[in-house]
Design an enzyme around this catalytic site. Sequence first.
Site, PDB file in Angstrom:
ATOM      1  N   HIS A  97     -23.003  24.732   3.934  1.00 17.58           N
ATOM      2  CA  HIS A  97     -23.267  25.220   2.581  1.00 17.58           C
ATOM      3  C   HIS A  97     -22.244  26.286   2.248  1.00 17.58           C
ATOM      4  O   HIS A  97     -21.964  27.129   3.076  1.00 17.58           O
ATOM      5  CB  HIS A  97     -24.675  25.810   2.526  1.00 17.58           C
ATOM      6  CG  HIS A  97     -24.988  26.414   1.179  1.00 17.58           C
ATOM      7  ND1 HIS A  97     -25.283  25.645   0.076  1.00 17.58           N
ATOM      8  CD2 HIS A  97     -25.005  27.710   0.770  1.00 17.58           C
ATOM      9  CE1 HIS A  97     -25.490  26.452  -0.962  1.00 17.58           C
ATOM     10  NE2 HIS A  97     -25.320  27.693  -0.570  1.00 17.58           N
ATOM     11  N   CYS A 115       0.818  -1.210   0.000  1.00 10.34           N
ATOM     12  CA  CYS A 115       0.000   0.000   0.000  1.00 10.34           C
ATOM     13  C   CYS A 115       0.855   1.265   0.000  1.00 10.34           C
ATOM     14  O   CYS A 115       0.681   2.144  -0.825  1.00 10.34           O
ATOM     15  CB  CYS A 115      -0.920   0.003   1.209  1.00 10.34           C
ATOM     16  SG  CYS A 115      -1.857   1.517   1.344  1.00 10.34           S
TER      17      CYS A 115
END
Length: 449
Positions: free
Chosen positions: A438, A43
């Site tokens: 947001h 990995c």
Amino acid sequence: MGKMIYDLAIMGGGPAGYTAAELAGKKGLKTVLFEKNNLGGVCLNEGCIPTKTLLYSAKIYLTAKDSLKYGVSCDTVSFDLPKIIARKNKTVRKLTAGIKAKMLDARVETIIGSAEIVSGKTGSIEIACNGQVFTTRKLLICTGSEVVIPSIPGVNETAFWTSREALENKEIPDTLLIIGGGVIGIEFASFFNTLGTKVIVVEMLDEILGGMDKELSALLRSELTKKGIEFHLKTKVVAVNDNQVEIEKEGAKQLLEVSKILLSVGRKPVLTGFALENLSLELNGNGLKVNGFMQTSHPDIYACGDVTGFSLLAHTAVREAEIAVEHITGKSEKMSYKAIPGVVYTNPEIAGVGKTEENLQAEGISYIVKKIPMTYSGRFVAENEQGNGICKILESNDGVILGVHILGNPASELIVIAGIAVEKGMKSDELKAIVFPHPTVGEIFKEAL
């Protein structure tokens, strides 16, 4: 003085091995970790981390080339492959040093060398390494996986690449033929295509990225086709000869001239080279058979990660290692595979978690699809000029979220939100009730629901 007995010996220092070692050490277990190459395993050294480092450089290059879309002009954008590779090596070194520090911090004894199992005697398992014999109460096998080399005529006489060579290469090939359209193949296709190589992908199945959502995989494939990658699906490579590859589709054969061949048809568990045969453990397919606590057929011997042949992903290995060490120290939580995310770091990214439509159809489970374009997110529109993607949510008839699939950046970072919902069995109303900041791309989930 009697000879020292360890509480836990671990074979393999990849994500499963080093996670288990750190956790065991911190829980006060006398732990020894054997690794024959470098800590971090495939990995870190030749897989997840180096490929992401290269892909990020490619993404920066592409962003600079496309900067006019955003009102920014960059003149004469170029890249330097040896520098990209050098940065990748620096990143790997830094992270490897980090793992070494973790092992020291957790008081884990790390031994670099080839370890072999001498005996599996209950309560005193023996392992030999570098001319010494170590005795341990419990053993954890995390020997990982290796590249599968398919038996294609001519392959042994050809100087092909695997992911390892592709990551070290300092020159851009003119034409690269990739055998295998799975995650690794497609990520390399994306990288070399961005740097100007003519990339050809040959895949035996009818779609790339087997196991991912088919509809989104097909959309990604058409995005990559627009960028110049050539795909041959339902196609078999029948022979290779240095710079020639013979492919066959529905009986028709074709000869392709290429400068390089990259083999990425998959990986298989490593079960040889450490005298596993001295134990006669039960197998499941081509991997070690384990129960929900990651125990093999020998109750004192555990196995985690790719060696089980089940879910060949670093993040699965990490969670399995946690489960195993918890079990060794007296807890009895079982491994859950309900919400293992799958991610492909192409540009755009694609990610999925939980069930796919294909899974649900095969299991005969009825479901509802909610899907919308990624352009429903204001932040996505602001940051992806002329780009689009899809967010698809699959829920049961009574509103439980069963699976989520996203094509579009940053799918890799968003998928964990969906993973929490799937793992916890959340209903769509519960996820909808969470306040998302947001503007963020993550709001796409609320929009879709």
